[in-house]
Structures are given as C-alpha cells and as structure tokens.
Design a protein around this motif. Sequence first.
Motif, PDB file in Angstrom:
ATOM      1  N   ILE A 191       0.859  -1.169   0.000  1.00  0.00           N
ATOM      2  CA  ILE A 191       0.000   0.000   0.000  1.00  0.00           C
ATOM      3  C   ILE A 191       0.898   1.223   0.000  1.00  0.00           C
ATOM      4  N   ILE A 192       0.583   2.155  -0.891  1.00  0.00           N
ATOM      5  CA  ILE A 192       1.331   3.403  -0.957  1.00  0.00           C
ATOM      6  C   ILE A 192       0.365   4.533  -0.634  1.00  0.00           C
ATOM      7  N   ALA A 193       0.775   5.413   0.242  1.00  0.00           N
ATOM      8  CA  ALA A 193      -0.010   6.601   0.574  1.00  0.00           C
ATOM      9  C   ALA A 193       0.878   7.809   0.331  1.00  0.00           C
ATOM     10  N   CYS A 194       0.263   8.867  -0.094  1.00  0.00           N
ATOM     11  CA  CYS A 194       1.053  10.082  -0.271  1.00  0.00           C
ATOM     12  C   CYS A 194       0.283  11.258   0.285  1.00  0.00           C
ATOM     13  N   GLY A 195       1.004  12.248   0.683  1.00  0.00           N
ATOM     14  CA  GLY A 195       0.377  13.439   1.245  1.00  0.00           C
ATOM     15  C   GLY A 195       1.407  14.520   1.462  1.00  0.00           C
ATOM     16  N   ASN A 196       0.917  15.701   1.689  1.00  0.00           N
ATOM     17  CA  ASN A 196       1.799  16.829   1.953  1.00  0.00           C
ATOM     18  C   ASN A 196       2.252  16.805   3.399  1.00  0.00           C
ATOM     19  N   PRO A 197       3.407  17.422   3.668  1.00  0.00           N
ATOM     20  CA  PRO A 197       3.809  17.574   5.068  1.00  0.00           C
ATOM     21  C   PRO A 197       2.720  18.330   5.829  1.00  0.00           C
ATOM     22  N   SER A 198       2.625  18.128   7.129  1.00  0.00           N
ATOM     23  CA  SER A 198       1.528  18.704   7.905  1.00  0.00           C
ATOM     24  C   SER A 198       1.465  20.221   7.798  1.00  0.00           C
ATOM     25  N   HIS A 199       2.606  20.894   7.623  1.00  0.00           N
ATOM     26  CA  HIS A 199       2.570  22.358   7.514  1.00  0.00           C
ATOM     27  C   HIS A 199       2.020  22.821   6.153  1.00  0.00           C
ATOM     28  N   GLN A 200       1.861  21.884   5.192  1.00  0.00           N
ATOM     29  CA  GLN A 200       1.278  22.214   3.895  1.00  0.00           C
ATOM     30  C   GLN A 200      -0.054  21.507   3.667  1.00  0.00           C
ATOM     31  N   ALA A 201      -0.423  20.629   4.545  1.00  0.00           N
ATOM     32  CA  ALA A 201      -1.628  19.812   4.350  1.00  0.00           C
ATOM     33  C   ALA A 201      -2.892  20.612   4.604  1.00  0.00           C
ATOM     34  N   ALA A 202      -3.936  20.212   3.926  1.00  0.00           N
ATOM     35  CA  ALA A 202      -5.244  20.822   4.174  1.00  0.00           C
ATOM     36  C   ALA A 202      -5.632  20.523   5.613  1.00  0.00           C
ATOM     37  N   GLY A 203      -5.914  21.543   6.360  1.00  0.00           N
ATOM     38  CA  GLY A 203      -6.243  21.344   7.770  1.00  0.00           C
ATOM     39  C   GLY A 203      -5.011  21.383   8.656  1.00  0.00           C
ATOM     40  N   GLY A 204      -3.868  21.046   8.104  1.00  0.00           N
ATOM     41  CA  GLY A 204      -2.607  21.126   8.819  1.00  0.00           C
ATOM     42  C   GLY A 204      -2.457  20.208  10.013  1.00  0.00           C
ATOM     43  N   TRP A 205      -3.149  19.078  10.018  1.00  0.00           N
ATOM     44  CA  TRP A 205      -3.048  18.188  11.172  1.00  0.00           C
ATOM     45  C   TRP A 205      -1.934  17.165  10.956  1.00  0.00           C
ATOM     46  N   LYS A 206      -1.347  16.760  12.042  1.00  0.00           N
ATOM     47  CA  LYS A 206      -0.278  15.768  12.003  1.00  0.00           C
ATOM     48  C   LYS A 206      -0.860  14.386  12.241  1.00  0.00           C
ATOM     49  N   LEU A 207      -0.198  13.391  11.674  1.00  0.00           N
ATOM     50  CA  LEU A 207      -0.595  12.002  11.922  1.00  0.00           C
ATOM     51  C   LEU A 207      -0.216  11.616  13.354  1.00  0.00           C
ATOM     52  N   PRO A 208      -1.005  10.795  13.999  1.00  0.00           N
ATOM     53  CA  PRO A 208      -0.622  10.299  15.331  1.00  0.00           C
ATOM     54  C   PRO A 208       0.674   9.486  15.232  1.00  0.00           C
ATOM     55  N   LEU A 209       1.490   9.540  16.252  1.00  0.00           N
ATOM     56  CA  LEU A 209       2.786   8.857  16.230  1.00  0.00           C
ATOM     57  C   LEU A 209       2.692   7.375  15.871  1.00  0.00           C
ATOM     58  N   PRO A 210       1.733   6.608  16.399  1.00  0.00           N
ATOM     59  CA  PRO A 210       1.659   5.203  15.995  1.00  0.00           C
ATOM     60  C   PRO A 210       1.416   5.042  14.488  1.00  0.00           C
ATOM     61  N   THR A 211       0.679   5.972  13.898  1.00  0.00           N
ATOM     62  CA  THR A 211       0.427   5.897  12.454  1.00  0.00           C
ATOM     63  C   THR A 211       1.686   6.262  11.674  1.00  0.00           C
ATOM     64  N   VAL A 212       2.370   7.301  12.108  1.00  0.00           N
ATOM     65  CA  VAL A 212       3.616   7.718  11.448  1.00  0.00           C
ATOM     66  C   VAL A 212       4.599   6.555  11.438  1.00  0.00           C
ATOM     67  N   ASN A 213       4.646   5.809  12.513  1.00  0.00           N
ATOM     68  CA  ASN A 213       5.590   4.713  12.646  1.00  0.00           C
ATOM     69  C   ASN A 213       5.262   3.522  11.744  1.00  0.00           C
ATOM     70  N   ARG A 214       4.106   3.533  11.112  1.00  0.00           N
ATOM     71  CA  ARG A 214       3.704   2.431  10.234  1.00  0.00           C
ATOM     72  C   ARG A 214       3.959   2.731   8.756  1.00  0.00           C
ATOM     73  N   PHE A 215       4.600   3.839   8.483  1.00  0.00           N
ATOM     74  CA  PHE A 215       4.910   4.219   7.107  1.00  0.00           C
ATOM     75  C   PHE A 215       6.403   4.410   6.926  1.00  0.00           C
ATOM     76  N   THR A 216       6.856   4.169   5.732  1.00  0.00           N
ATOM     77  CA  THR A 216       8.216   4.556   5.345  1.00  0.00           C
ATOM     78  C   THR A 216       8.067   5.857   4.576  1.00  0.00           C
ATOM     79  N   LYS A 217       8.688   6.900   5.069  1.00  0.00           N
ATOM     80  CA  LYS A 217       8.554   8.217   4.433  1.00  0.00           C
ATOM     81  C   LYS A 217       9.690   8.427   3.440  1.00  0.00           C
ATOM     82  N   ILE A 218       9.297   8.802   2.250  1.00  0.00           N
ATOM     83  CA  ILE A 218      10.266   9.097   1.197  1.00  0.00           C
ATOM     84  C   ILE A 218       9.917  10.472   0.630  1.00  0.00           C
ATOM     85  N   PRO A 219      10.801  11.446   0.799  1.00  0.00           N
ATOM     86  CA  PRO A 219      10.498  12.769   0.245  1.00  0.00           C
ATOM     87  C   PRO A 219      10.500  12.711  -1.287  1.00  0.00           C
TER      88      PRO A 219
END
Length: 174
Positions: free
Chosen positions: A1-29
């Motif tokens: 599964i691939i998900a993509c999105g803007n960094p939280s400071h550019q995202a619509a609503g500007g919300w951050k992912l919860p830490l457990p969720t962040v830890n379940r993704f490999t982030k590639i800029p």
Amino acid sequence: IIACGNPSHQAAGGWKLPLPTVNRFTKIPFKVDANDWAGAFPAYWGLPPVIERWGKSIPESDWGMNRSKVASFIRQFPDLLNKLPESGADDPFPNCRSWDFVSRHVTMAKELDLAEDELQELINGSVGAPAGMQFKQWLDAQHLPDPRDLVDHPEHFSGKFADAEDRKSTRLNS
C-alpha cells in the motif's frame, strides 16, 4: 500500500498524523522535477479526463494544446511550477494542480469567448497574481495562431507571416 500526502505544515487542515500511524509508514520525500512534469503534462500522463463546464464538453485536442502552452511556460520558468507562499497567506499559489486549472481555464475561455480581463482573473485565481500575470504576458507575447485557424483560413495569416519572414531574411542578409 502506498499513501502520499503533503507535510503537515502544507496539508489541508494542517493536522499531524498520530505517532503510531507515522511509525507504520516509510517516508520518502518526493520532489517534482519541472522538466519531467512539463514533458508528461501535455498528454496528461496518458489519461486525460473529460472537461465539461457550463453544459459544454471540450474536445481533448483543444485542452491538449493549452496543456502544451502551460508546459512550455513551465519549461521556461521551472521555479513557478511549485512556489509555496512565503507567508501563511491564503492566496492562490502556483503548483502542479493549479497549473492544470489554468490549462482548463484557457481552454474554456476560448470556447465561451471570455474577455481577456475575465481570463486573467481566472488565471490569477488559480496560481496567484504574480505567476498569473507572468503567464498571461508570456502567452500574449507568443502571438501564435490557433493551428486549426491557420489551416482552415490561411488567407487571414499570410500577410502576418510574410512580413515576419521578410524581416527575418533582411536581418540574416544584413
């Protein structure tokens, strides 16, 4: 599964992912290369959607020509492909999505016979006034006829191009 999105400071609503969720993704800029984008944009990555606005359907070939114009502009001014606003202002700004809107507006403007100031307003409303004004000035400076008009009515253009050719040959022979 691939998900993509803007960094939280550019995202619509500007919300951050919860830490457990962040830890379940490999982030590639990922950075969009303006030349790669401009190369693929005219053909819309092989899957152009249908444009329907105000009860009109626009032929893909008409929109394709305007996507080519936007792509040519971006090739010349690659720093305007994605230019985030420096402040937190909520003004429009140029990005891949908003340049797509511009190509649609330019296409629809011809179909609806919009006035130049109305088209400028649509462009500015998509990419912001600085980039919008620069794009429209660049577009107007091209002085390129619609190829279909040239093929269908060459008599309307022969004098314009003959004069340009005469000036060109005079410069070359000088």
